[in-house]
Design a protein around this motif. Structure first.
Motif, PDB file in Angstrom:
ATOM      1  N   VAL A   1       5.509   3.697  11.657  1.00  0.00           N
ATOM      2  CA  VAL A   1       6.800   3.287  12.221  1.00  0.00           C
ATOM      3  C   VAL A   1       6.943   3.766  13.666  1.00  0.00           C
ATOM      4  N   LEU A   2       6.712   5.066  13.904  1.00  0.00           N
ATOM      5  CA  LEU A   2       6.838   5.585  15.268  1.00  0.00           C
ATOM      6  C   LEU A   2       5.705   5.077  16.162  1.00  0.00           C
ATOM      7  N   GLY A   3       4.503   4.959  15.586  1.00  0.00           N
ATOM      8  CA  GLY A   3       3.361   4.438  16.351  1.00  0.00           C
ATOM      9  C   GLY A   3       3.605   3.013  16.808  1.00  0.00           C
ATOM     10  N   ASN A   4       4.179   2.180  15.922  1.00  0.00           N
ATOM     11  CA  ASN A   4       4.462   0.796  16.294  1.00  0.00           C
ATOM     12  C   ASN A   4       5.587   0.693  17.318  1.00  0.00           C
ATOM     13  N   ALA A   5       6.506   1.643  17.274  1.00  0.00           N
ATOM     14  CA  ALA A   5       7.545   1.684  18.301  1.00  0.00           C
ATOM     15  C   ALA A   5       6.907   1.945  19.666  1.00  0.00           C
TER      16      ALA A   5
ATOM     17  N   PHE B   1      15.616  -3.843   5.632  1.00  0.00           N
ATOM     18  CA  PHE B   1      14.343  -4.318   6.185  1.00  0.00           C
ATOM     19  C   PHE B   1      14.540  -4.753   7.632  1.00  0.00           C
ATOM     20  N   ARG B   2      15.587  -5.524   7.873  1.00  0.00           N
ATOM     21  CA  ARG B   2      15.860  -6.006   9.227  1.00  0.00           C
ATOM     22  C   ARG B   2      16.190  -4.869  10.190  1.00  0.00           C
ATOM     23  N   SER B   3      16.879  -3.845   9.687  1.00  0.00           N
ATOM     24  CA  SER B   3      17.281  -2.744  10.571  1.00  0.00           C
ATOM     25  C   SER B   3      16.062  -2.029  11.171  1.00  0.00           C
ATOM     26  N   VAL B   4      14.957  -1.940  10.401  1.00  0.00           N
ATOM     27  CA  VAL B   4      13.756  -1.264  10.896  1.00  0.00           C
ATOM     28  C   VAL B   4      13.100  -2.076  12.005  1.00  0.00           C
ATOM     29  N   TRP B   5      12.835  -3.375  11.735  1.00  0.00           N
ATOM     30  CA  TRP B   5      12.156  -4.146  12.781  1.00  0.00           C
ATOM     31  C   TRP B   5      13.042  -4.356  13.995  1.00  0.00           C
ATOM     32  N   MET B   6      14.361  -4.395  13.795  1.00  0.00           N
ATOM     33  CA  MET B   6      15.279  -4.511  14.939  1.00  0.00           C
ATOM     34  C   MET B   6      15.192  -3.278  15.833  1.00  0.00           C
TER      35      MET B   6
ATOM     36  N   LEU C   1       0.831  -1.215   0.000  1.00  0.00           N
ATOM     37  CA  LEU C   1       0.000   0.000   0.000  1.00  0.00           C
ATOM     38  C   LEU C   1       0.859   1.257   0.000  1.00  0.00           C
ATOM     39  N   ALA C   2       1.891   1.279   0.828  1.00  0.00           N
ATOM     40  CA  ALA C   2       2.769   2.463   0.883  1.00  0.00           C
ATOM     41  C   ALA C   2       3.447   2.710  -0.459  1.00  0.00           C
ATOM     42  N   GLU C   3       3.845   1.628  -1.108  1.00  0.00           N
ATOM     43  CA  GLU C   3       4.511   1.722  -2.414  1.00  0.00           C
ATOM     44  C   GLU C   3       3.566   2.303  -3.466  1.00  0.00           C
ATOM     45  N   LEU C   4       2.316   1.856  -3.460  1.00  0.00           N
ATOM     46  CA  LEU C   4       1.343   2.354  -4.445  1.00  0.00           C
ATOM     47  C   LEU C   4       0.990   3.816  -4.190  1.00  0.00           C
ATOM     48  N   ILE C   5       0.835   4.165  -2.931  1.00  0.00           N
ATOM     49  CA  ILE C   5       0.536   5.570  -2.604  1.00  0.00           C
ATOM     50  C   ILE C   5       1.665   6.467  -3.101  1.00  0.00           C
ATOM     51  N   LYS C   6       2.887   5.997  -2.909  1.00  0.00           N
ATOM     52  CA  LYS C   6       4.055   6.775  -3.330  1.00  0.00           C
ATOM     53  C   LYS C   6       4.099   6.967  -4.841  1.00  0.00           C
ATOM     54  N   THR C   7       3.737   5.930  -5.589  1.00  0.00           N
ATOM     55  CA  THR C   7       3.813   6.017  -7.056  1.00  0.00           C
ATOM     56  C   THR C   7       2.600   6.713  -7.670  1.00  0.00           C
ATOM     57  N   GLU C   8       1.445   6.625  -7.011  1.00  0.00           N
ATOM     58  CA  GLU C   8       0.207   7.143  -7.597  1.00  0.00           C
ATOM     59  C   GLU C   8      -0.055   8.611  -7.281  1.00  0.00           C
ATOM     60  N   ILE C   9       0.485   9.134  -6.185  1.00  0.00           N
ATOM     61  CA  ILE C   9       0.331  10.564  -5.899  1.00  0.00           C
ATOM     62  C   ILE C   9       1.347  11.329  -6.742  1.00  0.00           C
ATOM     63  N   LYS C  10       0.861  12.100  -7.684  1.00  0.00           N
ATOM     64  CA  LYS C  10       1.755  12.773  -8.645  1.00  0.00           C
ATOM     65  C   LYS C  10       2.288  14.105  -8.126  1.00  0.00           C
ATOM     66  N   ASN C  11       1.460  14.818  -7.335  1.00  0.00           N
ATOM     67  CA  ASN C  11       1.903  16.112  -6.801  1.00  0.00           C
ATOM     68  C   ASN C  11       3.037  15.895  -5.798  1.00  0.00           C
ATOM     69  N   PRO C  12       4.214  16.484  -6.029  1.00  0.00           N
ATOM     70  CA  PRO C  12       5.370  16.216  -5.150  1.00  0.00           C
ATOM     71  C   PRO C  12       5.150  16.650  -3.701  1.00  0.00           C
ATOM     72  N   VAL C  13       4.417  17.756  -3.504  1.00  0.00           N
ATOM     73  CA  VAL C  13       4.163  18.238  -2.136  1.00  0.00           C
ATOM     74  C   VAL C  13       3.284  17.249  -1.381  1.00  0.00           C
ATOM     75  N   PHE C  14       2.158  16.842  -2.017  1.00  0.00           N
ATOM     76  CA  PHE C  14       1.251  15.872  -1.395  1.00  0.00           C
ATOM     77  C   PHE C  14       1.961  14.536  -1.164  1.00  0.00           C
ATOM     78  N   LYS C  15       2.819  14.168  -2.124  1.00  0.00           N
ATOM     79  CA  LYS C  15       3.552  12.905  -2.004  1.00  0.00           C
ATOM     80  C   LYS C  15       4.446  12.903  -0.763  1.00  0.00           C
TER      81      LYS C  15
ATOM     82  N   VAL D   1       6.246  -0.917   5.880  1.00  0.00           N
ATOM     83  CA  VAL D   1       5.878   0.474   5.591  1.00  0.00           C
ATOM     84  C   VAL D   1       7.114   1.302   5.266  1.00  0.00           C
ATOM     85  N   ALA D   2       8.151   1.150   6.068  1.00  0.00           N
ATOM     86  CA  ALA D   2       9.392   1.898   5.823  1.00  0.00           C
ATOM     87  C   ALA D   2       9.965   1.546   4.446  1.00  0.00           C
TER      88      ALA D   2
END
Length: 410
Positions: A94-98, A320-325, A68-82, A304-305
Motif C-alpha cells: 500500500v505505501l510502496g504503491n503510493a 475498497f474505493r477509499s484505498v485506491w482514491m 493472496l493476502a487473504e490466504l496468508i492471513k487465514t493460513e498463518i496460525k501464530n498470532p505474532v507471525f500473522k 491488498v488492503a
C-alpha cells in the motif's frame, strides 16, 4: 479463433501493464545506454521468473477463489507471525504503491508533453501541471466505474498501443539481431552493472503483481477448468511485456550519448538519428506505460488492503474505493506540484528487490497447502523452479543491501 483468444485475455495483460511503468522504462533506458545489449539476459531471467510466480498466483486465485493476502492471513496460525506478516505486506504494497503513483502519473505526463506541450497554472506560488490532473482524472474515472470488463478492455488496448510503440521504435534503430540474441542468453556483468541488473529484475518481478493477479483472475474465472486459459493468458502477456522492455533496451543501446537519464532524453536522442517518428512513437509508449501503471497500482493496493483488513474485495464498495482514491490522490498531488519522483521511484525499486523474496516465500508456502489446493498444489518441478527463483531473489536482495548501504556482505 481470434475472437476466443481475445475473450480469454485480461488479468495477465493487466499484470504486464502494471510492471511496464515509467520506472521500468527508465531502468531499461539506462541499461541500454550504459551497457548496450549485454544486460538483455537479465530480462530473459526476469520473464521466466515472472511466468513461474504469476502462474502460481493465478492458480491460487482460481482454485481458492481468494486473494493472496487473504490466504496468508487465514493460513498463518501464530498470532505474532500473522500480525507481522500483515503489517509487512500492508506497508510494503500500500505505501510502496503510493510512492510509485507519482512516478506513474509523471511518466504519462512526460509522454504527453512531447505531443501537446506542458500547460500549467500558477496558483499561490505553486506551478500546477494540468496534464497530471487530466491523467489522474482519467484513472479515477476508470477505477470509479468499478467494472472489471471495461477496465480490462481499456488496459488491454493501452498495452497493445504501448507494445506497438516501443517495438516500432526498436525496429527504426536497425539493431544487430545476432548481438541481441547473444545478449539475451549469455549472462555478462560489465563493470558497475550490478544495480542495473537488480533494477531490471526488480522492476519486472514485482511483488504487488502477485497480489493483483490472484485477485483479478477470480473476477474473470470461477472454475478449475479455466486454469488453462489463465496460464495461457499469463504466459502470453508476460512474454510480450518482457519483449517490450527488451525493445526499450535495444532502442537506447543505439544512442552514443551518455547524458541520457530518462525516456524523454532517449526520445530527443533518437530524433536526429532516426527522425521525429522515433520520438513520437517513444512518447506514446511512455504515456501508455504511465497511464496503465497509474490505474493498476492503486487497484493492487486496494486488493491488498481488503485482504489484510478482512474487507470484501468489491470494486464498488466504499472501503475498497477509499484505498485506491487515497493512493491516486497522493500521486496526483505530488505529480501536479512538480515534485520530482525519481528518488521515490528509486526507493520503491530497491524496496521491491528486498521484499520480493519475502512475498515469494509466502506464495510458495501457501501453494504447498494440500488442504486448500489438493491436486493443484505445487508439483516437485514447480517447487524446484520456485525455490531457484527464491534463491536468486535472496541473492539479489543481499546485493542490493550491500551496494546501497555499503554493508560489505560480499
Amino acid at each position: 479463433m481470434i475472437k476466443n483468444w481475445f475473450k480469454n485475455i485480461g488479468p495477465g495483460t493487466l499484470v504486464a501493464a502494471a510492471f511496464i511503468g515509467p520506472g521500468t522504462v527508465t531502468v531499461c533506458t539506462l541499461a541500454g545506454v550504459n551497457f548496450g545489449y549485454s544486460l538483455l539476459w537479465a530480462m530473459t531471467l526476469s520473464i521466466i521468473a515472472t511466468v513461474v510466480l504469476q502462474e502460481m498466483s493465478a492458480r491460487l486465485g482460481i482454485i481458492s477463489q481468494k486473494g493472496l493476502a487473504e490466504l496468508i492471513k487465514t493460513e498463518i496460525k501464530n498470532p505474532v507471525f500473522k500480525i507481522l506478516a500483515i503489517i509487512l505486506i500492508f506497508s510494503a504494497i500500500v505505501l510502496g504503491n503510493a510512492a510509485y503513483e507519482a512516478g506513474n502519473i509523471t511518466g504519462g505526463v512526460l509522454g504527453l508533453e512531447t505531443l501537446v506541450g506542458n500547460p500549467q497554472i500558477i496558483f499561490g506560488g505553486f506551478s500546477i501541471h494540468m496534464l497530471s490532473i487530466c491523467i489522474g482524472f482519467l484513472a479515477f474515472l476508470l477505477l470509479y466505474i468499478g467494472n472489471y470488463k471495461i477496465l480490462e478492455k481499456v488496459l488491454v488496448s493501452m498495452v497493445i498501443l504501448m507494445s506497438f510503440s516501443f517495438l516500432v521504435t526498436a525496429v527504426i534503430t536497425k539493431p544487430d539481431i545476432f548481438a541481441i540474441l547473444k545478449g539475451m542468453f549469455i549472462p555478462k556483468f560489465p563493470k558497475d552493472s550490478l544495480l542495473s541488473v537488480i533494477g531490471l529484475i526488480g522492476t519486472t518481478v514485482v511483488p504487488y503483481n502477485l497480489f493483483l493477479h490472484a485477485s483479478l483472475v477470480k473476477e474473470k474465472w470461477y472454475d478449475e477448468s479455466d486454469l488453462r486459459f489463465a496460464r495461457k493468458d499469463a504466459v502470453t502477456a508476460i512474454v510480450l511485456g518482457g519483449l517490450v522492455s527488451m525493445c526499450i533496451i535495444v532502442s537506447s543501446a543505439s544512442i552514443q550519448a551518455k547524458d541520457i537519464s530518462n525516456a524523454i532524453d532517449l526520445a530527443k536522442g533518437l530524433e536526429p538519428l532516426f527522425g521525429s517518428f522515433a520520438k513520437y512513437f517513444l512518447s506514446i509508449g511512455l504515456f501508455a506505460a504511465g497511464i496503465t501503471s497509474a490505474i493498476t497500482a492503486p487497484l493492487a493496493a486496494a486488493y491488498v488492503a481488503s485482504g489484510c483488513l478482512g474487507w470484501k474485495s468489491d470494486m464498488k464498495s466504499k472501503k475498497f474505493r477509499s484505498v485506491w482514491m487515497f493512493i491516486l490522490f497522493l500521486g496526483i498531488l505530488f505529480s501536479s506540484l512538480g515534485i520530482k519522483p525519481i528518488d521515490i521511484i528509486k526507493f520503491a525499486q530497491v524496496a521491491n528487490g528486498i521484499l520480493l523474496p519475502v512475498i515469494a516465500g509466502f506464495l510458495i508456502w501457501v501453494m504447498n497447502q494440500e488442504s486448500i489446493f489438493g491436486i493443484y498444489k505445487n508439483s516437485i518441478k514447480q517447487n524446484l523452479l520456485a525455490f531457484i527463483i527464491l534463491g536468486i531473489s535472496v541473492l539479489l536482495s543481499l546485493a542490493t543491501l550491500n551496494k546501497v548501504f555499503n554493508l560489505n556482505i560480499f
